[in-house]
Design an enzyme around this catalytic site. Structure first.
Site: not given
Lengths: 248, 299
Positions: B57-59
């Site tokens: 879950l990047d960003g």
């Protein structure tokens, strides 16, 4: 009852033809996707041509300091074409990459080790002063050859080493194994690759040793037979721009 | 059709949907959206569907910066995106979904951010516990993977309650990796295997006297033993690993389990992830399915 059976038969026929219609749509969808991929490949070929011939100024000066160790993952079937691999390594050498980790699952590249070392390794010079032969030293690259046996199996071997070291003596202290213990037992001499270029049909690690790619950037370059010089420059350039937080 | 329980647990999303659906036009568009989604899923289901998808879950923070929100709001938006993605995954028939919620490296962040994420996790898990009956009806089993002792006490307690409460479900699995890194998981599995083998040997007396005499060829710990003790042994290896925001690294996530896994990096930031990026990801998997199956068989 008859009407109910009849209706059931009709529904079953409709759903069967519905399924066939969906399957047909699925094939059409994937056909459209294949066409789009071909268009994308053409676009990449044009882009690579422009980059290779210096039309795109952004890629002319690459900061190679960040790429201390480059990893290459090659699909084993494609790795059998040694000439293709040599061409790729020549390109990397021309770009200025000094250290390369060559990986393929079955160890095909390992078997052809002599070919690569002879071509790119430092030859045994009669004159110890290599500065007098600058051209040869420019082509020189250091290699590490890795295959699936250096992956999970190596961890199992390291586990046995640790077991013998700490568990044979019943009275000895048994520490909780952290990363440090495992790294020591694995006896890996080389550092983790900074950038991994994957040559194969899919962006997949194919068994590259797990603990050596914790923070490695992985770029899929497509099949080896369609390799492009300009795209390697693009991948390295993009890598030099990446900012990693390492979780923080 | 009954409302999906995972969406139902988030009241704020419910309120949003209610506000939006007051208008007839938006209700029509919502219904159309739903039908299109159903149709696309039915077409895609004609091909192979992955059994296990993992998400990084990047960003969230970049999303907050982009839309001039607070970092906390970015994380909340990320949570909403997670709920939608989970819903779509289960709709299409993915059995296992793993998410990288919190890494051991993330403890290095600013204390107030760590506290915020811990509080958010606690809030969401407790909200989830309130809708247990619905969750159990849909058969979702939630498991928290990682060094749970490192979590803040209230979060750990809530996580253990959620795990115990859904332990009987077997239809779909949600594996939430918290306080997890592969560089912790792999040595720990080695340690646990050694401990197990040591225990077995002590029980049987010195049957394997070879080891005591220093015979180097004795293999005590095998690869299967190590794999058995991995945190992720509860699920099969992932078929696809998706990292949002276009970053191409794994950041110490599932390194051992992604030997034959397709790595997918869409450009969308995590809160922007939704239906269409998920569809693209599954189509990419279907395109490479034969190749990946061949590689799995070779292992």
């Amino acid at each position: 009852m008859n009407l109910g059976d009849e209706m059931q038969r009709v529904f079953r026929r409709i759903s069967k033809s519905g399924n066939i219609a969906l399957l047909l749509l699925w094939h059409v969808l994937h056909l459209i996707l294949s066409v789009l991929y071909i268009i994308r490949e053409i676009f990449y070929a044009v882009e690579s041509y422009l980059i290779t011939n210096g039309y795109v100024k952004t890629y002319t000066n690459l900061n190679l300091d960040r790429v201390k160790y480059l990893g290459l993952v090659v699909d084993s079937d494609e790795a059998r074409k040694t000439s293709q691999v040599i061409e790729l390594l020549e390109w990397l050498s021309a770009i200025g990459v000094k250290k390369v980790c060559l990986y393929d699952r079955e160890g095909v590249l390992k078997k052809s080790k002599e070919v690569f070392v002879e071509r790119f390794g430092s030859a045994e010079l009669p004159n110890e002063n290599s500065k007098t032969i600058p051209l040869l030293s420019k082509k020189r690259m250091d290699f590490e050859f890795v295959s699936i046996t250096d992956g999970k199996e190596a961890v199992a071997k390291a586990a046995n080493l640790l077991f013998k070291k700490y568990y044979v003596d019943a009275d000895s202290e048994k520490p909780f194994f952290t990363e440090t213990y495992l790294t020591e037992a694995l006896r890996t001499l080389e550092p983790d690759p900074d950038l991994l270029l994957i040559y194969g049909p899919a962006r997949c690690l194919l068994g590259f040793p797990a603990w050596r790619i914790r923070y490695t950037e992985m770029v899929h370059m497509g099949p080896l037979k369609y390799k492009k010089y300009g795209l390697i420059l693009k991948a390295i350039h993009r890598f030099t721009k990446v900012k990693q937080n390492f979780g923080s | 059709m009954a409302e999906d329980p995972i969406i139902a647990t988030d009241n704020s999303l419910k309120k949003l949907e209610l506000e939006r659906s007051d208008d007839t036009v938006s209700r029509f568009l919502g219904g159309l959206n739903h039908t299109i989604r159903k149709l696309v899923f039915r077409v895609i289901s004609s091909g192979p569907i992955p059994q296990h998808i993992a998400f990084i879950l990047d960003g969230n923070r970049r999303f907050a910066k982009k839309w001039k929100m607070t970092e906390g709001a970015g994380h909340k938006a990320g949570f909403l995106a997670l709920m939608s993605v989970l819903k779509y995954c289960y709709e299409i028939g993915v059995k296992y979904v793993t998410v990288y919620a919190f890494s051991l490296d993330n403890f290095n962040r600013r204390p107030d951010e760590v506290q915020y994420v811990m509080d958010l996790m606690q809030e969401k898990i407790e909200g989830f516990l309130k809708e247990l009956s619905l969750v159990n009806k849909y058969g979702v089993r939630v498991m928290f993977i990682g060094d749970l002792k490192r979590l803040y006490e209230p979060v750990r307690v809530a996580a253990e309650k959620a795990m115990a409460a859904t332990a009987g479900n077997t239809k779909t699995y949600l594996l939430v990796c918290v306080a997890y890194t592969s560089s912790h998981e792999i040595p720990r599995a080695v340690y646990e295997s050694c401990e197990e083998k040591n225990g077995v040997m002590n029980e049987n007396g010195s049957v394997n006297g070879d080891v005591n005499t220093g015979n180097g060829s004795e293999v005590v710990v095998k690869m299967v033993d190590i794999e058995k003790h991995m945190y992720m042994a509860v699920a099969p290896d992932p078929d696809i690993l998706v990292r949002s925001s276009g970053e191409t690294r794994l950041s110490n996530f599932l390194l051992w389990q992604t030997t034959n896994c397709l790595l997918y990096s869409p450009k969308e930031l995590w809160p922007e992830m939704g239906f269409w990026p998920l569809v693209s990801c599954i189509l990419e998997f279907q395109k490479n399915y034969k190749y990946l199956e061949k590689k799995k068989k070779q292992a």
